[in-house]
Scaffold this active site. Structure first.
Site, PDB file in Angstrom:
ATOM      1  N   LYS A  96       5.879   9.266  13.870  1.00  2.00           N
ATOM      2  CA  LYS A  96       5.247   9.284  15.015  1.00  2.00           C
ATOM      3  C   LYS A  96       5.612   8.572  16.177  1.00  2.00           C
ATOM      4  O   LYS A  96       6.004   7.301  16.030  1.00  2.00           O
ATOM      5  CB  LYS A  96       3.511   9.145  14.643  1.00  2.00           C
ATOM      6  CG  LYS A  96       2.657   9.366  15.932  1.00  2.00           C
ATOM      7  CD  LYS A  96       1.214   9.045  15.684  1.00  2.00           C
ATOM      8  CE  LYS A  96       0.310   9.220  16.712  1.00  2.00           C
ATOM      9  NZ  LYS A  96      -1.157   8.888  16.505  1.00  2.00           N
ATOM     10  N   SER A 171      -4.185  12.663  17.424  1.00  2.00           N
ATOM     11  CA  SER A 171      -2.992  12.493  18.344  1.00  2.00           C
ATOM     12  C   SER A 171      -1.573  12.643  17.564  1.00  2.00           C
ATOM     13  O   SER A 171      -0.631  12.593  18.245  1.00  2.00           O
ATOM     14  CB  SER A 171      -2.967  10.903  19.018  1.00  2.00           C
ATOM     15  OG  SER A 171      -3.051   9.891  17.917  1.00  2.00           O
ATOM     16  N   SER A 195      -7.130  10.433  14.157  1.00  2.00           N
ATOM     17  CA  SER A 195      -5.587  11.089  14.540  1.00  2.00           C
ATOM     18  C   SER A 195      -4.537  11.366  13.381  1.00  2.00           C
ATOM     19  O   SER A 195      -3.521  12.355  13.794  1.00  2.00           O
ATOM     20  CB  SER A 195      -5.009  10.201  15.649  1.00  2.00           C
ATOM     21  OG  SER A 195      -5.607  10.084  16.753  1.00  2.00           O
TER      22      SER A 195
END
Length: 521
Positions: A96, A171, A195
């Site tokens: 990420k 996210s 997320s």
């Protein structure tokens, strides 16, 4: 090395901020006094440059073309080889883009971070490489990671591989989309309000938010120190357990981790019999104002299917579940404004390894590019500033004092049950909004799905999302939550359900009508 000195205008601004009156004499005297105090800053800057500045690392990376990146899920691609052989040899992982990979650009979904290249690998990256994994690239995330959907990245929306007109969730949307699409074997996600679990549910993959403090957050861009988590996003529960066994454990650099934190054994009991385990279906996790009844029904059916393999399944009331979201919201808003924004990510007042280069870069761009921030981050800024200044941070203090009560409510239920179950999300992935959508709709679509996920970020319980079935051809996630540091049982129940359900289809299998048949839901 000389630290920048404030001019008269800057001293006046600081005085106004603290309500200090500067008369003519004070205006003459303060510059020299401040200059003397800043002498220590000069010494620290020079010591850091000589003794602690990380070496510059160069690693090859590429910006993929649109045809190479149809889901807009890659920020950059790499092929960073492992540092040794291990249990992940031959496996490809996406990181990420709020997590540092030395020598590879980082954006954290935001114009305010764009242009930064870190010099340190995050602890999870170091551990993955040491276990034999190849880092295949950085996965797009939401603007400063403050959205549960996938349309706030400055680079453009991440698309769901099940339907490219729909949200992938956030996210960690890029991470989940890449795993679901088969581009990587697994990915690192981050979770402050859901997320990891949100995009896992929307994309039909597995996402595990570990117990708070189990996995070091060192090297990841923070939002709020008490809710920051990193964890695995994978195709199967087995791979989630395998990945957790690699990244878990204390690193000595993260203030979120207690000295006693140790990695557990998540694999040896993963396929053990679950006969006799007690499953609690949390009533308050169903029937939200935005809930789709079909999603609620699918998750209840999935939970009750566990009786087929010997589990006891009963419903339980936890009224604090409805309060816990509001506690989280105050902490994430005031705490996010204080640490993520005003504190340039890291804040102060805690031990641990900081990234001063990232802090300085973000500070230099945060105001300059403030108008480019997503509406969700602006909501944090404007509401949090009010909470900190006008309300004096007292609401944050009240929320933190309520956390033990919320945690105790779940712990009471977890003395009766081995795990708690509810829908990860109240609805399936919705269509991405138009670019000119109004502000209220933007914020609702970005944050309207987190009522079940956010509470466990603030209480710290381990929480796993597994695919429970399909509703209208789109994945539904079932969330399994357990006792602190009993991630092994959470994963064991998830694995048992996974075997009972059968292999969950990939988007490609579904599109070609070659998908395996699912048992529940």
């Amino acid at each position: 090395m000389a630290t920048i000195r404030p001019d008269d205008k800057a001293i006046d601004a600081a005085a106004r901020h603290y309500g200090i009156t500067l008369d003519k004499t004070a205006r003459l005297e303060w510059p020299a006094l401040i200059d003397g105090a800043l002498g220590s800053y000069d010494v620290v800057d020079q010591l850091y440059a000589d003794e602690a500045t990380p070496p510059t690392t160069s690693r090859e990376h590429a910006v993929p073309s649109a045809s190479e990146n149809p889901l807009s899920a890659w920020y950059v691609t790499t092929s960073i080889p492992p540092t040794s052989d291990g249990v992940l040899t031959g496996r490809r992982v996406a990181i990420k883009d709020n997590v540092t990979v030395a020598g590879v650009p980082m954006m954290n979904g935001s114009r305010t971070v764009e242009g930064f290249t870190p010099s340190r690998d995050a602890t999870v990256v170091t551990r993955l490489l040491a276990a034999g994994a190849t880092v295949a690239g950085k996965a797009v995330c939401e603007d400063l990671c403050f959205s549960g959907s996938s349309f706030t990245p400055a680079s453009g929306p991440v698309r769901n591989p099940w339907d490219r007109q729909r949200e992938a969730g956030g996210s960690s949307g890029g991470s989940a989309a890449l795993v679901a699409n088969g581009d990587v074997d697994f990915a690192i996600g981050g979770d402050q309000g859901g997320s990891i679990r949100i995009p896992a549910a929307f994309c039909g993959v597995v996402g595990h938010k570990p117990t708070f403090g189990l996995v070091p957050y060192t090297g990841a861009f923070p939002i709020e120190r008490t809710i920051d988590h990193l964890g695995p996003i994978t195709r199967t529960v087995h791979d989630a357990a395998l990945m957790l066994s690699v990244i878990a454990g204390r690193d000595g650099n993260d203030p979120r981790q207690a000295d006693s934190v140790e990695a557990g054994d998540y694999l040896s009991t993963l396929d053990s019999d679950v006969d006799g385990l007690r499953i609690g279906i949390v009533r308050e996790g169903f029937g939200h104002a935005v809930s789709q009844p079909e999603v609620d029904d699918a998750v209840r059916a999935a939970a009750h299917s566990l009786t087929e393999i010997g589990c006891t399944v009963e419903e339980v009331n936890i009224p604090w579940h409805l309060h816990a979201f509001h506690i989280w919201n105050v902490i994430a808003t005031d705490g996010g404004a204080y640490q993520m924004l005003d504190g340039n990510g890291y804040g102060m007042n805690a031990e641990g390894l900081y990234d001063p280069e990232l802090m300085a870069h973000f500070a230099s761009r945060r105001i300059q590019h403030a108008d480019a921030l997503s509406e969700t981050v602006k909501l944090v800024a404007l509401t949090g500033h009010h909470g900190i200044t006008t309300l004096g941070g007292a609401s944050y203090g009240k929320a933190r004092n309520l956390v033990p009560l919320a945690r105790a409510a779940y712990d009471t239920a977890l003395r009766q049950f081995d795990v708690l179950v509810m829908p990860t999300l109240p609805y399936v992935a919705s269509e991405l909004p138009a670019k000119d959508v109004d502000r209220a709709t933007f914020i609702t679509k970005a944050l309207g799905m987190i009522a079940n996920t956010a509470p466990f970020d603030v209480t710290g319980h381990p929480s796993l999302s597994v695919p429970a079935g399909l509703v209208n051809g789109l994945p539904v996630g079932m969330m399994i939550t357990g006792r602190h540091f009993d991630d092994a049982t959470v994963l064991r129940v998830g694995r048992a359900f996974e075997k009972l359900r059968g292999a969950f289809p990939t988007p490609a299998e579904r599109a070609s009508n070659s998908a395996p048949q699912l048992s529940p839901a």
